[in-house]
Write an enzyme that holds these catalytic residues in place. Structure first.
Site, short mmCIF file in Angstrom:
data_model
loop_
_atom_site.label_atom_id
_atom_site.label_comp_id
_atom_site.label_asym_id
_atom_site.label_seq_id
_atom_site.Cartn_x
_atom_site.Cartn_y
_atom_site.Cartn_z
N CYS A 1 2.32 2.58 12.94
CA CYS A 1 2.77 3.04 11.61
C CYS A 1 3.09 4.53 11.61
CB CYS A 1 1.73 2.79 10.53
SG CYS A 1 0.48 1.61 10.81
N SER B 1 -2.50 -3.69 0.51
CA SER B 1 -1.35 -4.56 0.82
C SER B 1 -1.84 -5.97 1.10
CB SER B 1 -0.68 -4.10 2.11
OG SER B 1 0.34 -3.21 1.89
N ALA C 1 0.80 -1.23 0.00
CA ALA C 1 0.00 0.00 0.00
C ALA C 1 0.84 1.28 0.00
CB ALA C 1 -0.94 -0.01 1.20
N THR C 2 1.99 1.26 0.68
CA THR C 2 2.82 2.48 0.69
C THR C 2 3.22 2.82 -0.75
OG1 THR C 2 3.64 1.98 2.90
CG2 THR C 2 4.96 3.51 1.58
N THR D 1 10.66 -7.61 -13.22
CA THR D 1 10.18 -8.99 -13.37
C THR D 1 9.01 -9.22 -12.42
OG1 THR D 1 12.40 -9.71 -13.91
CG2 THR D 1 10.88 -11.41 -13.14
N HIS E 1 -0.46 -8.29 2.87
CA HIS E 1 -0.17 -8.86 4.20
C HIS E 1 -1.23 -8.51 5.24
CE1 HIS E 1 1.44 -5.26 6.37
NE2 HIS E 1 1.69 -4.84 5.15
N GLN F 1 -7.23 -1.12 4.90
CA GLN F 1 -7.89 -1.64 6.12
C GLN F 1 -9.34 -2.03 5.85
OE1 GLN F 1 -6.44 -2.45 8.86
NE2 GLN F 1 -4.50 -1.34 8.76
N1 PMP Z 1 -2.51 2.38 4.42
C1 PMP Z 1 -3.12 1.91 5.50
C2 PMP Z 1 -4.54 2.34 5.78
C3 PMP Z 1 -2.46 1.03 6.35
O1 PMP Z 1 -3.07 0.57 7.44
C4 PMP Z 1 -1.13 0.64 6.06
C5 PMP Z 1 -0.37 -0.31 6.95
N2 PMP Z 1 -0.32 0.04 8.29
C6 PMP Z 1 -0.54 1.18 4.91
C7 PMP Z 1 -1.26 2.04 4.11
C8 PMP Z 1 0.87 0.83 4.53
O2 PMP Z 1 0.96 -0.50 4.17
P1 PMP Z 1 2.37 -1.18 3.90
O3 PMP Z 1 3.20 -0.94 5.12
O4 PMP Z 1 2.05 -2.62 3.68
O5 PMP Z 1 2.94 -0.54 2.69
#
Ligand code: PMP
Length: 379
Positions: free
Chosen positions: A321, A197, A69-70, A235, A199, A179
């Site tokens: 985070c 993301s 997601a980042t 890749t 994970h 989320q």
């Molecule tokens: N957006 C939201 C709403 C999140 O909760 C998170 C993870 N805490 C992220 C972005 C970032 O995800 P990642 O660390 O897997 O890139």
């Protein structure tokens, strides 16, 4: 162990890991290669992509794999900013975003973009009137989180889209759905772009996607051969993509009934914790049941989290985070500094059991009383 930090990350589920392992062992070819090993990998890649797109009701050219997601948020905000800067330089975001969005905005400000923050009401719902006023003719993008990561506030994406498009049909609507996906239903047709993301939904770390409606133009962040996808070269990480597709399939299955079961657990925890004098529940009618944020008036959040960890119970500070020690979301909602610096997050999943909740509540009581007694002795 009782893991109650599912919004920080999730374990990889057995079936997802099986898919990952199989793709790693049996499909070593580069999906960009033209020989038979490459073609074999490409066939698997195409079928994983097809499955994800069917599950999300989107077209295959609307899905861009990222590391998570980042990266997706970076690609969405910077990519749109670069592509549309001649049309305007205004970007609107909410006050309930993940820190990654704010960091990108800070960077864009240094590049001459103007960031406008839209207000929310005291329940966390975006203030529709304020949004109407803040979307201008030079607003190229609005980014609003589908579900906030700290307090779990869920926004009505369809309504927000209608408001945005009515004010400026060319404004692109991006939502961070990290989320939301797998917890509550999300319709990608309510937005133009969405980040996630793997994970967070029992998939592996290092894979996610950006959904991008085919009408949206982006300037890529990562340039390269462009063989696989010219918006994100390199890749393709086939095992991660196959695992993501499996994780999404499992996450979307029976989503409504899973939410009902999480709500029952959340209700039990809230009923119990609301009896404590020094505890405030930081929830509103828009909080999803998977994320429960509370403030502890007498105990430092870190102290409490480590005390719980001694009993193998894993919770999160609001700052898992974030960089500071203040929860920006609790602040944006309740405008109370004490409450915002003393909050912890309990995050649940459909795999959380009633027995785990019982044990959590009993250990919570012991640790809370112990730490409160210590505090009274100190005073
Ligand atoms: N957006 C939201 C709403 C999140 O909760 C998170 C993870 N805490 C992220 C972005 C970032 O995800 P990642 O660390 O897997 O890139």
């Amino acid at each position: 162990m009782i893991y109650l930090d599912y919004s920080a990350t999730t374990p990889v589920s057995y079936d997802v890991l099986e898919s990952y392992n199989k793709a790693t062992k049996d499909y070593m070819g580069n999906a960009n290669s033209i020989h038979s090993l490459g073609v074999k990998s490409k066939v698997l890649l195409n079928s994983a992509t097809k499955q994800i797109c069917e599950l999300l009701s989107i077209n295959e050219d609307e899905l861009i794999y990222t590391s998570g997601a980042t990266e997706s948020n970076n690609m969405a905000l910077k990519g749109v900013a670069l592509a549309y800067q001649n049309r305007g330089k205004n970007i609107v975001v909410s006050k309930l975003e993940h820190p990654s969005i704010y960091k990108i905005c800070e960077f864009l400000e240094t590049q001459g973009f103007e960031i406008t923050y839209v207000d929310n009401d005291s329940d966390g719902l975006i203030d529709f009137e304020d949004l109407r006023n803040k979307v201008r003719s030079d607003t190229i993008l609005v980014s609003i989180c589908a579900v906030n990561s700290e307090v779990g506030i869920r926004q009505p994406l369809k309504t927000l889209r209608q408001i945005i498009k009515k004010e400026n049909v060319d404004t692109i609507f991006h939502s961070d759905i990290t989320q939301a996906i797998g917890k509550v239903p999300v319709n990608l047709h309510d937005v133009d772009m969405a980040s996630m993301s793997g994970h967070k939904i029992f998939g592996p770390k290092g894979i996610g996607f950006l959904y991008k409606n085919s009408k949206v133009r982006l300037i890529p962040l990562i340039h390269g051969s462009g063989k696989f996808n010219d918006l994100r070269s390199g890749t393709p990480p086939l095992p991660l993509i196959v695992a993501l597709s499996k994780a999404i399939r499992i996450a979307l299955k029976d989503i409504e009934s899973k939410e009902v079961s999480v709500k029952k657990l959340n209700d039990r925890i809230c009923d119990n914790l609301s009896k404590y004098e020094g505890i405030i529940l930081n929830k509103t009618k828009y909080s999803i049941p998977h994320i429960l944020n509370i403030s502890l008036s007498n105990i430092r959040p870190e102290t409490f989290i480590h005390a719980m960890e001694e009993e193998e119970i894993y919770l999160s500070t609001n700052t898992a985070c974030a960089s500071g020690d203040l929860s920006t979301s609790v602040m944006a909602l309740f405008n109370d500094k004490d409450r915002a610096t003393s909050s912890i997050r309990i995050s649940l999943s459909y795999v959380t059991t009633n027995e785990e909740v019982s044990k959590f509540l009993s250990i919570f009581k012991t640790k809370y009383e112990e730490l409160n007694n210590l505090k009274s002795k100190e005073n």
